[in-house]
Design a protein around this motif. Structure first.
Motif, PDB file in Angstrom:
ATOM      1  N   THR A  38       1.774  -5.031  -5.267  1.00  0.00           N
ATOM      2  CA  THR A  38       1.908  -4.418  -6.590  1.00  0.00           C
ATOM      3  C   THR A  38       3.379  -4.116  -6.827  1.00  0.00           C
ATOM      4  O   THR A  38       3.973  -3.361  -6.057  1.00  0.00           O
ATOM      5  CB  THR A  38       1.092  -3.108  -6.660  1.00  0.00           C
ATOM      6  N   PRO A  39       3.979  -4.721  -7.856  1.00  0.00           N
ATOM      7  CA  PRO A  39       5.414  -4.483  -8.081  1.00  0.00           C
ATOM      8  C   PRO A  39       5.667  -3.058  -8.568  1.00  0.00           C
ATOM      9  O   PRO A  39       4.801  -2.429  -9.178  1.00  0.00           O
ATOM     10  CB  PRO A  39       5.772  -5.507  -9.158  1.00  0.00           C
ATOM     11  N   LEU A  40       6.856  -2.571  -8.295  1.00  0.00           N
ATOM     12  CA  LEU A  40       7.244  -1.213  -8.679  1.00  0.00           C
ATOM     13  C   LEU A  40       8.562  -1.255  -9.439  1.00  0.00           C
ATOM     14  O   LEU A  40       9.451  -2.036  -9.095  1.00  0.00           O
ATOM     15  CB  LEU A  40       7.437  -0.340  -7.434  1.00  0.00           C
ATOM     16  N   PRO A  41       8.704  -0.381 -10.422  1.00  0.00           N
ATOM     17  CA  PRO A  41      10.002  -0.302 -11.114  1.00  0.00           C
ATOM     18  C   PRO A  41      10.955   0.603 -10.352  1.00  0.00           C
ATOM     19  O   PRO A  41      10.532   1.517  -9.634  1.00  0.00           O
ATOM     20  CB  PRO A  41       9.615   0.319 -12.458  1.00  0.00           C
TER      21      PRO A  41
ATOM     22  N   VAL B   9      12.936   0.665  -7.811  1.00  0.00           N
ATOM     23  CA  VAL B   9      13.042   0.846  -6.365  1.00  0.00           C
ATOM     24  C   VAL B   9      14.166  -0.071  -5.880  1.00  0.00           C
ATOM     25  O   VAL B   9      14.620  -0.940  -6.626  1.00  0.00           O
ATOM     26  CB  VAL B   9      11.703   0.517  -5.657  1.00  0.00           C
TER      27      VAL B   9
ATOM     28  N   CYS C  31      12.835  -3.783  -1.894  1.00  0.00           N
ATOM     29  CA  CYS C  31      11.417  -3.410  -1.918  1.00  0.00           C
ATOM     30  C   CYS C  31      10.671  -4.346  -2.856  1.00  0.00           C
ATOM     31  O   CYS C  31      10.941  -4.382  -4.055  1.00  0.00           O
ATOM     32  CB  CYS C  31      11.253  -1.953  -2.356  1.00  0.00           C
TER      33      CYS C  31
ATOM     34  N   ILE D  37       4.257  -2.535  -3.267  1.00  0.00           N
ATOM     35  CA  ILE D  37       3.409  -1.895  -2.259  1.00  0.00           C
ATOM     36  C   ILE D  37       2.184  -2.764  -2.018  1.00  0.00           C
ATOM     37  O   ILE D  37       1.763  -3.530  -2.876  1.00  0.00           O
ATOM     38  CB  ILE D  37       2.948  -0.483  -2.680  1.00  0.00           C
TER      39      ILE D  37
ATOM     40  N   LEU E 189      -1.826  -2.344  -0.011  1.00  0.00           N
ATOM     41  CA  LEU E 189      -2.763  -1.369   0.541  1.00  0.00           C
ATOM     42  C   LEU E 189      -3.131  -1.774   1.952  1.00  0.00           C
ATOM     43  O   LEU E 189      -3.451  -2.933   2.218  1.00  0.00           O
ATOM     44  CB  LEU E 189      -4.027  -1.292  -0.316  1.00  0.00           C
TER      45      LEU E 189
ATOM     46  N   GLY F 238      -6.282   2.108   3.376  1.00  0.00           N
ATOM     47  CA  GLY F 238      -6.329   3.181   2.398  1.00  0.00           C
ATOM     48  C   GLY F 238      -4.989   3.789   2.048  1.00  0.00           C
ATOM     49  O   GLY F 238      -4.921   4.745   1.270  1.00  0.00           O
TER      50      GLY F 238
ATOM     51  N   ALA G 171      -0.895   3.365   0.705  1.00  0.00           N
ATOM     52  CA  ALA G 171       0.055   2.518  -0.011  1.00  0.00           C
ATOM     53  C   ALA G 171       1.268   2.317   0.889  1.00  0.00           C
ATOM     54  O   ALA G 171       1.907   3.283   1.303  1.00  0.00           O
ATOM     55  CB  ALA G 171       0.470   3.180  -1.321  1.00  0.00           C
TER      56      ALA G 171
ATOM     57  N   PRO H  16       4.933   0.541   1.342  1.00  0.00           N
ATOM     58  CA  PRO H  16       6.018  -0.206   0.696  1.00  0.00           C
ATOM     59  C   PRO H  16       6.397  -1.424   1.527  1.00  0.00           C
ATOM     60  O   PRO H  16       6.456  -1.342   2.750  1.00  0.00           O
ATOM     61  CB  PRO H  16       7.178   0.807   0.637  1.00  0.00           C
TER      62      PRO H  16
ATOM     63  N   TYR I 173       9.055  -4.546   2.312  1.00  0.00           N
ATOM     64  CA  TYR I 173      10.482  -4.851   2.180  1.00  0.00           C
ATOM     65  C   TYR I 173      10.792  -6.297   2.542  1.00  0.00           C
ATOM     66  O   TYR I 173      10.211  -6.856   3.478  1.00  0.00           O
ATOM     67  CB  TYR I 173      11.307  -3.917   3.075  1.00  0.00           C
TER      68      TYR I 173
ATOM     69  N   HIS J  53       8.968   8.145   9.805  1.00  0.00           N
ATOM     70  CA  HIS J  53       7.663   8.807   9.699  1.00  0.00           C
ATOM     71  C   HIS J  53       6.699   8.037   8.803  1.00  0.00           C
ATOM     72  O   HIS J  53       5.601   8.530   8.534  1.00  0.00           O
ATOM     73  CB  HIS J  53       7.847  10.211   9.114  1.00  0.00           C
ATOM     74  N   ALA J  54       7.085   6.888   8.336  1.00  0.00           N
ATOM     75  CA  ALA J  54       6.281   6.207   7.312  1.00  0.00           C
ATOM     76  C   ALA J  54       5.851   4.820   7.779  1.00  0.00           C
ATOM     77  O   ALA J  54       6.470   4.223   8.661  1.00  0.00           O
ATOM     78  CB  ALA J  54       7.085   6.091   6.023  1.00  0.00           C
TER      79      ALA J  54
ATOM     80  N   TYR K 105       4.078  -4.117 -14.639  1.00  0.00           N
ATOM     81  CA  TYR K 105       3.608  -2.851 -14.092  1.00  0.00           C
ATOM     82  C   TYR K 105       2.363  -2.365 -14.820  1.00  0.00           C
ATOM     83  O   TYR K 105       2.289  -2.417 -16.046  1.00  0.00           O
ATOM     84  CB  TYR K 105       4.704  -1.785 -14.187  1.00  0.00           C
TER      85      TYR K 105
ATOM     86  N   PRO L 132       4.475   6.787  -0.844  1.00  0.00           N
ATOM     87  CA  PRO L 132       5.017   6.715   0.516  1.00  0.00           C
ATOM     88  C   PRO L 132       6.393   7.392   0.574  1.00  0.00           C
ATOM     89  O   PRO L 132       7.155   7.350  -0.390  1.00  0.00           O
ATOM     90  CB  PRO L 132       5.140   5.211   0.769  1.00  0.00           C
TER      91      PRO L 132
ATOM     92  N   PHE M 146      13.029   7.587  -5.162  1.00  0.00           N
ATOM     93  CA  PHE M 146      13.185   6.697  -6.309  1.00  0.00           C
ATOM     94  C   PHE M 146      12.128   6.937  -7.389  1.00  0.00           C
ATOM     95  O   PHE M 146      12.392   6.759  -8.569  1.00  0.00           O
ATOM     96  CB  PHE M 146      13.110   5.229  -5.843  1.00  0.00           C
TER      97      PHE M 146
END
Lengths: 141, 167
Positions: free
Chosen positions: A36-39, A41, A45, A48, A50, A53, A55, A57, A59, A88-89, B16, B102, B108
């Motif tokens: 799923t594209p994100l604005p 970021v 990136c 995201i 899945l 369960g 999300a 990111p 890269y 931590h992610a 989006y 996340p 961001f």
């Protein structure tokens, strides 16, 4: 001066480059999951996906590590995503393929300016870049 | 509708797909607004401030007409016009289908998204469900003054100023 040894790394091919990811940080390898594209970021990136369960990111390792992209690599989509623990992610790391698990050769400091490369070595006659998964997240370093 | 369910307005903008809490929305206008028009929009005899989300999310401008969502907003007008590419539906969001941002993305997107909504849609032909990830917009991130965070624009600063270029 050689200064660093990493045991048990997943060896991934990213274009013509080899990238090593500490095996104990790798949780899964996904084949072409939906993204799923994100604005707004960082350019590295890709969006995201899945996973269990959550999300995660994802890269582009070439961009995140500032790796040079050979001309014949441009425009190609990576085939697999390594789900790994970065600090931590959970993150997804795009690669063309995961080759095998190896003990990394002794590593030298990186020869180029990348906040996310722990060190460089040579394997199969090619340069290996080992990712530093304790460094700041991509886009924040 | 239980306390863990909320109505959301679903809309899309470029690649989006967004969801926005319906309590932030005053009206989805039947009438449409010319994208090339001035920086205000006419609504019930008033000129409201207007926000072009394509510009905010660094999408290239497009020609033509687009739906307008009137949102609650602080300020004397109490409302804000937001232009989107298309309004899809009003849907029921279950809180347990929302996942957090996340950690690497919070600097961001934290000022603008509450998280992601994993929307399950039936696939008729296969008798299965398809999962669609929606970006859950914070209403105050559009019409209000979001708390400044590292990597996020200051209130009033074009969102695009904090976007792109970082590896």
């Amino acid at each position: 001066m050689r200064h660093d040894v990493v045991e048990g790394i997943a060896l991934a091919r990213v274009g013509a480059q080899l990238v090593g990811v500490e095996m104990e940080r790798v949780l899964a390898v996904l084949e072409r999951p939906d993204l799923t594209p994100l604005p707004c970021v960082p350019a590295s990136c890709k969006g995201i996906t899945l996973w269990q369960g959550q999300a995660v990111p994802v890269y582009d390792l070439k961009k995140a590590l500032y790796l040079p992209a050979p001309e014949d690599d441009k425009g190609k989509e990576e085939e697999v995503i390594l789900v790994a623990r970065w600090r931590h992610a959970l993150v997804g790391l795009c690669a063309d393929e995961v080759l095998r698990v190896i003990d990394a050769p002794p590593l030298d400091p990186p020869t180029f300016d990348s906040p996310h490369v722990r060190g460089e070595g040579t394997i199969d006659g090619k340069v290996l870049y080992v990712l530093d998964l304790d460094s700041e997240y991509p886009g924040l370093a | 509708m239980s306390q863990t369910e909320h109505l959301v307005v679903l809309f899309h903008l470029g690649p989006y797909r967004f969801a926005l809490a319906s309590e932030e929305v005053i009206e989805i206008c039947d009438g449409r607004r010319d994208r090339e028009a001035a920086l205000t929009c006419r609504y019930r005899g008033r000129d409201l401030p207007f926000l072009d989300l394509r510009q905010r999310f660094s999408l290239p401008p497009v020609q033509g007409w687009a739906p307008l969502i009137i949102l609650k907003a602080p300020g004397p007008e109490g409302a804000l016009g937001v232009q989107v590419d298309g309004v899809e539906a009003i849907a029921l969001l279950r809180a347990d289908a929302v996942v957090d941002l996340p950690e690497p993305l919070r600097p961001f997107l934290g000022a603008h998204l509450d998280g992601f909504w994993i929307q399950s849609l039936p696939v008729e032909e296969e008798g299965e469900t398809k999962r669609v990830v929606r970006l859950l917009l914070r209403g105050e991130g559009l019409g209000g003054a979001p708390e400044a965070k590292p990597g996020s624009p200051a209130p009033g600063e074009p969102f695009a100023a904090s976007c792109g270029g970082l590896p």
